[in-house]
Design an enzyme around this catalytic site. Structure first.
Site, PDB file in Angstrom:
ATOM      1  N   THR A 649       0.799  -1.221   0.000  1.00 48.58           N
ATOM      2  CA  THR A 649       0.000   0.000   0.000  1.00 48.58           C
ATOM      3  C   THR A 649       0.834   1.274   0.000  1.00 48.58           C
ATOM      4  O   THR A 649       1.973   1.279   0.497  1.00 48.58           O
ATOM      5  CB  THR A 649      -0.902   0.025   1.254  1.00 48.58           C
ATOM      6  OG1 THR A 649      -1.356   1.358   1.492  1.00 48.58           O
ATOM      7  CG2 THR A 649      -0.155  -0.455   2.493  1.00 48.58           C
ATOM      8  N   GLU A 651       0.289   3.522   1.902  1.00 48.98           N
ATOM      9  CA  GLU A 651       0.454   3.923   3.307  1.00 48.98           C
ATOM     10  C   GLU A 651       1.880   3.678   3.779  1.00 48.98           C
ATOM     11  O   GLU A 651       2.303   4.188   4.801  1.00 48.98           O
ATOM     12  CB  GLU A 651      -0.521   3.155   4.191  1.00 48.98           C
ATOM     13  CG  GLU A 651      -1.921   3.705   4.201  1.00 48.98           C
ATOM     14  CD  GLU A 651      -2.019   5.073   4.860  1.00 48.98           C
ATOM     15  OE1 GLU A 651      -1.673   5.188   6.042  1.00 48.98           O
ATOM     16  OE2 GLU A 651      -2.425   6.036   4.179  1.00 48.98           O
ATOM     17  N   TYR A 673      -1.172   0.173  10.993  1.00 48.31           N
ATOM     18  CA  TYR A 673      -1.496  -0.485   9.715  1.00 48.31           C
ATOM     19  C   TYR A 673      -0.297  -0.395   8.756  1.00 48.31           C
ATOM     20  O   TYR A 673       0.140  -1.389   8.180  1.00 48.31           O
ATOM     21  CB  TYR A 673      -2.724   0.203   9.093  1.00 48.31           C
ATOM     22  CG  TYR A 673      -2.985  -0.185   7.662  1.00 48.31           C
ATOM     23  CD1 TYR A 673      -3.603  -1.384   7.342  1.00 48.31           C
ATOM     24  CD2 TYR A 673      -2.608   0.666   6.605  1.00 48.31           C
ATOM     25  CE1 TYR A 673      -3.834  -1.751   6.017  1.00 48.31           C
ATOM     26  CE2 TYR A 673      -2.842   0.321   5.288  1.00 48.31           C
ATOM     27  CZ  TYR A 673      -3.448  -0.890   4.994  1.00 48.31           C
ATOM     28  OH  TYR A 673      -3.671  -1.242   3.679  1.00 48.31           O
ATOM     29  N   LYS A 677       1.971  -3.438   7.335  1.00 45.57           N
ATOM     30  CA  LYS A 677       2.099  -3.664   5.890  1.00 45.57           C
ATOM     31  C   LYS A 677       3.564  -3.581   5.450  1.00 45.57           C
ATOM     32  O   LYS A 677       3.954  -4.183   4.447  1.00 45.57           O
ATOM     33  CB  LYS A 677       1.258  -2.629   5.128  1.00 45.57           C
ATOM     34  CG  LYS A 677      -0.228  -2.967   5.127  1.00 45.57           C
ATOM     35  CD  LYS A 677      -0.515  -4.099   4.150  1.00 45.57           C
ATOM     36  CE  LYS A 677      -1.977  -4.394   3.993  1.00 45.57           C
ATOM     37  NZ  LYS A 677      -2.237  -5.501   3.063  1.00 45.57           N
TER      38      LYS A 677
HETATM   39  N1  LIG Z   1     -12.056   7.238   6.923  1.00 46.54           N
HETATM   40  C1  LIG Z   1     -12.162   8.565   7.053  1.00 46.54           C
HETATM   41  N2  LIG Z   1     -11.175   9.331   6.601  1.00 46.54           N
HETATM   42  C2  LIG Z   1     -11.303  10.669   6.702  1.00 46.54           C
HETATM   43  C3  LIG Z   1     -12.438  11.267   7.253  1.00 46.54           C
HETATM   44  N3  LIG Z   1     -12.261  12.614   7.192  1.00 46.54           N
HETATM   45  C4  LIG Z   1     -11.093  12.820   6.620  1.00 46.54           C
HETATM   46  N4  LIG Z   1     -10.503  11.657   6.326  1.00 46.54           N
HETATM   47  C5  LIG Z   1      -9.163  11.507   5.732  1.00 46.54           C
HETATM   48  O1  LIG Z   1      -9.288  10.901   4.455  1.00 46.54           O
HETATM   49  C6  LIG Z   1      -8.062  10.277   4.141  1.00 46.54           C
HETATM   50  C7  LIG Z   1      -8.361   8.924   3.520  1.00 46.54           C
HETATM   51  O2  LIG Z   1      -8.884   8.067   4.519  1.00 46.54           O
HETATM   52  P1  LIG Z   1      -9.463   6.642   4.169  1.00 46.54           P
HETATM   53  O3  LIG Z   1     -10.481   6.756   3.105  1.00 46.54           O
HETATM   54  O4  LIG Z   1      -9.880   6.038   5.455  1.00 46.54           O
HETATM   55  O5  LIG Z   1      -8.244   5.862   3.517  1.00 46.54           O
HETATM   56  P2  LIG Z   1      -6.695   5.779   3.920  1.00 46.54           P
HETATM   57  O6  LIG Z   1      -6.455   6.043   5.315  1.00 46.54           O
HETATM   58  O7  LIG Z   1      -5.939   6.606   2.925  1.00 46.54           O
HETATM   59  O8  LIG Z   1      -6.399   4.233   3.670  1.00 46.54           O
HETATM   60  C8  LIG Z   1      -6.910   3.569   2.521  1.00 46.54           C
HETATM   61  O9  LIG Z   1      -6.000   3.604   1.449  1.00 46.54           O
HETATM   62  C9  LIG Z   1      -4.774   2.921   1.660  1.00 46.54           C
HETATM   63  C10 LIG Z   1      -3.914   3.079   0.402  1.00 46.54           C
HETATM   64  O10 LIG Z   1      -3.225   4.271   0.500  1.00 46.54           O
HETATM   65  C11 LIG Z   1      -5.042   1.475   1.977  1.00 46.54           C
HETATM   66  O11 LIG Z   1      -3.835   0.797   2.203  1.00 46.54           O
HETATM   67  C12 LIG Z   1      -5.936   1.370   3.209  1.00 46.54           C
HETATM   68  O12 LIG Z   1      -6.223   0.029   3.493  1.00 46.54           O
HETATM   69  C13 LIG Z   1      -7.189   2.153   2.956  1.00 46.54           C
HETATM   70  O13 LIG Z   1      -7.891   1.495   1.936  1.00 46.54           O
HETATM   71  C14 LIG Z   1      -7.267  10.198   5.415  1.00 46.54           C
HETATM   72  O14 LIG Z   1      -6.257  11.168   5.388  1.00 46.54           O
HETATM   73  C15 LIG Z   1      -8.264  10.570   6.499  1.00 46.54           C
HETATM   74  O15 LIG Z   1      -7.700  11.206   7.622  1.00 46.54           O
HETATM   75  C16 LIG Z   1     -13.462  10.438   7.748  1.00 46.54           C
HETATM   76  O16 LIG Z   1     -14.462  10.898   8.247  1.00 46.54           O
HETATM   77  N5  LIG Z   1     -13.289   9.090   7.610  1.00 46.54           N
END
Ligand SMILES: Nc1nc2c(ncn2[C@@H]2O[C@H](COP(=O)(O)OP(=O)(O)O[C@H]3O[C@H](CO)[C@@H](O)[C@H](O)[C@@H]3O)[C@@H](O)[C@H]2O)c(=O)[nH]1
Length: 868
Positions: A649, A651, A673, A677
């Site tokens: 990822t 991440e 996480y 990973k």
């Molecule tokens: N979930 C969430 N995220 C929020 C929110 N508000 C803002 N965000 C911001 O939105 C961004 C994306 O959050 P997510 O959609 O939860 O995804 P992620 O943390 O980037 O992780 C996803 O992508 C990765 C690949 O880069 C994956 O590895 C991981 O499993 C996941 O799918 C983060 O910076 C998070 O802080 C909220 O209410 N909920």
């Protein structure tokens, strides 16, 4: 029986099951006995005023259940809640039920012994299973993929054994020969002369008789050791026939290395008199002597835990219970018409009826001598004021609840039957050993082996996967194998292969990596997730057989792949296995039985924020889970055959040290996480370098779709926009609005995964769009789809910032600090240059198209009030 033989018996049923508890539950427990002897045929009763009701009082089946159970089930009125209640009940997880004091729930182990058994099985035993199935493709029924005709299978290549098949009736023999005829042109037809089919009485004398002129004198001297196959050897036939088999060994030379396989039967066809319990069971200290009744034997094939295994099995179960209900309803009408006392079984099987009217019409015809419409009063369902359909649905639900509870007896009973038959067999042979043949140095090993599909086989047969071995076995021989048979599978035969060649287990496969790879069998962990479902679609389209690992859960978690599920019995293109990345033995079992060509490790605790709360679990699944999977491949001897994809990822880049991020950018994970990973990434690379495995990391940047989980930010936004638009929600609460992500469409990304595994050499690749967008832009674009313009007000980067509808001034977006992360990844922006060049991969869906697709899908979903 000699003392020494008797002495050996306490070891006989050394299984993880508490046999005493099993016997107590199945044969003594008063509540259970009442359930066993009750009959669904009498479930409904005619009322004097021409109504059909559920029979009440002491004789009513429904009234057998404790009152609080009835009240509970009667309180469930919505169809989907009823379905859910039935599913939970069938799995034994219905939480409200407290068993009556007279009773206790079915012994736990019979409900899910698999995990326990697996843990206890030694690694060597596991290894012994590996890769035998490829040698056993023969014997498939010409009509049904899943059915193998055992005696034929053994007489065909690649086993090519000389098989003696004995039937008790000529009609059975001619039926089998007809199938041979159909098959005669097929590649897998028995080799001429390798199968001797005899008709004789199936007792010791009959078996002795056929053995006396077998193998036939004209069998070539090089014929492999002969094999006697006794299918459905019920009652006391098995020990009798085995004794005969041993006696016939006088002619040692011709029969050297001969073996016998006895396959148990569906006990419900047995009569209790033919089913004397083994001495072992009878000698257990229990309240009173136990016996198997006909009612017990009829219940043995029932296996509620498998009824809701898949949508197809649920549908089949609904149909069969509907037939039960029709029959009971018709029985009540016959009773009302004065056609005999209730409970007499007057209507036999009427298959394939789709409506009550049709059933009734056909039942009239079928009744002895035929009945005219006027002779059978049509009973009204429910009271005068009741809606008939609703009343029938309630009565049907009650019957289904009753039937499920009653059928709970099936798995424990079948476990008992099989264990008891095993004890009976050992006892029979112990007796044999006290006779002349005791002097023989030949000792026999008796094993119970699992002949059933792990995915669908019922609970007790899984238990028997734990092989019960009595003594050592002579004569072993490596299985002949044939590479061209490598593509299909008949798991039912694995156990037999093991029996034939138990001391020469072959690890891995004898196919070259290239030949092996051509078979196109994928195994996906995390198949129920967004990526798993898109990948499954892609692979099925490409002609793969897809296997998925799903975690056991008390609620449905297969929504994203349900549309792809085909009944495993029909065409096993997609097969699900229960499993978990935390259970090594389970992974070895699945890989050894599936023999995949490609493994996609998509399973993970994938939520970054949640990983702060469940750091250890995340490390276990996302980090060590990857290691377990890689090690399982090695344990199965498939290190150089399976191609492995690891869902790494973006991440990993966390607090990025350069932009855009590429395969060479150093990692700096910012969450448990990301750290887990990171371990996964490096262990994949390490195994690639250490063991020459074809293992690749896909460093995927965020990828979304309408199937994205609702707690990830894009889906959270698209669903909220849809609901706000439809007036179902007022405001959307988010965390960091300024985090930037490189968002693509998941469907595009799974194609990249597949492409990685088609490369000659493994490597690590970034999949990204090459663009980055802040969360607030996603919000703005999503609202724009429904015609709303968002204006931001209040201090940026604080909880005071709000997003207002420019048209109405209403606050539609607020910041809630609960969604902030202890450490944030502020910016992700990847470059897919390497993947584009090496894999020819390119994302197709643009950011704007992605937002639009998600919002539009959520508007439809919100209208349907679905929960995906
Ligand atoms: N979930 C969430 N995220 C929020 C929110 N508000 C803002 N965000 C911001 O939105 C961004 C994306 O959050 P997510 O959609 O939860 O995804 P992620 O943390 O980037 O992780 C996803 O992508 C990765 C690949 O880069 C994956 O590895 C991981 O499993 C996941 O799918 C983060 O910076 C998070 O802080 C909220 O209410 N909920």
């Amino acid at each position: 029986m000699s003392d020494s033989a008797r002495h050996a018996r306490p070891e006989l049923l050394d299984t993880p099951l508490d046999v005493k508890e099993l016997v107590r539950f199945t044969l003594h427990d008063p509540f259970v006995q009442q359930l066993a002897t009750s009959s669904a045929n009498e479930f409904f009763a005619p009322e004097p005023e021409g109504r059909l009701t559920v029979r009440r009082g002491a004789e009513g089946c429904w009234d057998l259940l404790p009152e609080d159970w009835r009240t509970y089930f009667d309180g469930i009125a919505q169809p989907d809640r009823r379905d859910e209640a039935l599913r939970l009940l069938s799995e034994g997880t219905q939480p409200i039920l407290v068993y009556p004091p007279s009773s206790s729930p079915p012994p736990r182990q019979t409900r899910s012994p698999a995990a326990q058994v697996r843990r206890e099985r030694t690694a060597d035993e596991r290894l012994a299973k590996i890769n035998l199935k490829n040698a056993l493709q023969a014997g498939k029924s010409p009509k049904k993929d899943h059915e193998a005709h055992l005696s034929r299978a053994l007489a065909c290549p690649p086993l090519d054994l000389h098989v003696l098949a004995v039937d008790w009736s000529a009609s059975q023999k001619s039926g089998a020969e007809k199938i041979d005829e159909i098959r005669s042109n097929a590649a897998l037809a028995p080799v001429k002369g390798s199968l001797t089919h005899e008709v004789n009485s199936l007792d010791a004398d009959g078996v002795l008789d056929v053995l006396s002129h077998w193998p036939p004198a004209d069998a070539p001297p090089s014929t492999p050791p002969a094999l006697l196959v006794a299918l459905h050897a019920c009652g006391d036939l098995t020990p009798d026939a085995l004794k005969a088999f041993i006696r016939s060994e006088a002619d040692k030379e011709r029969r050297s290395g001969a073996k016998a396989i006895f396959v148990g039967c569906c006990y419900n066809l047995q009569t209790p008199s033919l089913y004397p319990l083994s001495q072992h069971i009878r000698s257990l200290p229990l309240p009173k002597s136990s016996t198997m009744t006909r009612a017990h034997l009829r219940l043995t094939p029932q296996s509620p835990p498998t009824w809701h295994f898949s949508p197809a099995s649920t549908a089949a179960w609904r149909t069969s219970t509907l037939k039960l209900a029709y029959r009971a309803r018709y029985e009540a009408e016959l009773e009302a018409g004065g056609h005999g006392a209730r409970g007499e079984r007057r209507v036999g099987r009427i298959p394939d009826c789709t409506s009550w009217a049709e059933y009734r019409r056909r039942a009239h015809k079928k009744a002895e001598g035929g009945l005219a419409e006027a002779q059978v009063p049509a009973l009204r369902v429910g009271g005068e004021d009741d809606d008939e359909d609703a009343a029938w649905a309630t009565m049907l639900f009650q019957l289904r609840v009753f039937w499920t509870l009653r059928s709970w007896l099936g798995p424990p009973l079948e476990s008992l039957c099989v264990l008891d038959r095993f004890a009976f067999l050992c006892e029979g042979l112990c007796e044999e050993w006290t006779g002349d043949h005791r002097a023989s140095p030949t000792r026999r090993r008796i094993e119970l082996v699992n002949l059933f599909d792990q995915a669908t086989g019922n609970v007790s047969t899984r238990l028997l996967d734990e092989r019960l071995s009595v003594t050592d076995l002579h004569a072993s021989r490596a299985l002949p194998r044939s590479d061209d048979l490598a593509t299909g599978r008949t798991p039912q035969l694995q156990g037999i292969a093991q029996f034939i060649a138990p001391e020469a287990p072959v690890q891995g496969t004898q196919l070259s990596p290239n030949e092996y790879f051509k078979r196109k069998i994928a195994l996906i962990t995390g198949i129920t997730g967004q990526d798993g479902s898109y990948l499954t679609e892609l692979l099925l389209e490409k002609g793969y057989e897809v296997h998925g690992i799903i975690r056991r859960s008390s609620s449905f978690n297969t929504g994203r792949i349900e549309h792809l599920y085909k009944d495993v019995h029909e065409r096993p293109k997609m097969v699900l296995h229960y499993g978990d990345l935390t259970d090594t033995t389970n992974l070895v079992g699945i890989i050894s039985s599936v023999q995949p060509t490609e493994i996609y490790n998509l399973a993970a605790q994938s939520h970054v924020k949640v990983s702060f709360d469940m750091a250890e679990y995340t490390g276990d699944v996302d980090g060590l889970g990857t290691l377990r999977l890689l090690d399982a491949i090695r344990t199965c001897g498939l290190t150089n055959h399976i191609r492995f994809y690891q869902a790494s990822t973006s991440e990993l880049y966390g607090k990025v040290v350069e932009t855009p991020q590429s395969e060479t950018t150093p990692f700096y994970p910012r969450s448990p996480y990301g750290v887990a990973k990171l371990y996964g990434f490096w262990i994949v690379k390490n195994y690639r370098e250490s063991y020459d495995m074809h293992a690749s990391n896909g460093i995927l940047f965020n990828h979304e779709s309408p199937r994205r989980g609702r707690t990830f930010v894009t889906r959270k936004i698209s669903r909220a926009v849809a609901e706000i638009h439809l007036g179902q929600q007022d405001c959307l609460y988010l965390g960091n609005l300024d985090a930037k992500r490189d968002w693509g469409h998941a469907r595009d990304y799974v194609e990249g995964m597949w492409r990685m595994l088609q490369q000659e050499t493994p490597d690590d690749y970034v999949l990204a769009t090459g663009e980055t967008h802040p969360v607030r832009e996603f919000v703005e674009k999503a609202f724009a789809i429904v015609g709303t313009t968002i204006t931001w007000e209040g201090e940026r980067d604080t909880i005071h910032e709000v997003g207002k509808c420019s048209q109405t001034g209403k606050v539609l977006v607020r910041v809630d600090e609960r969604y902030f992360r202890p450490a944030e990844v502020d910016l992700l922006h990847g470059t897919p240059a390497k993947a584009e060049k090496a894999l020819g991969w390119k994302r197709k869906v643009t950011f704007d198209e992605l937002v639009k697709e998600m919002v539009e899908a959520d508007i439809e979903g919100a209208k349907r009030a679905d929960h995906d």
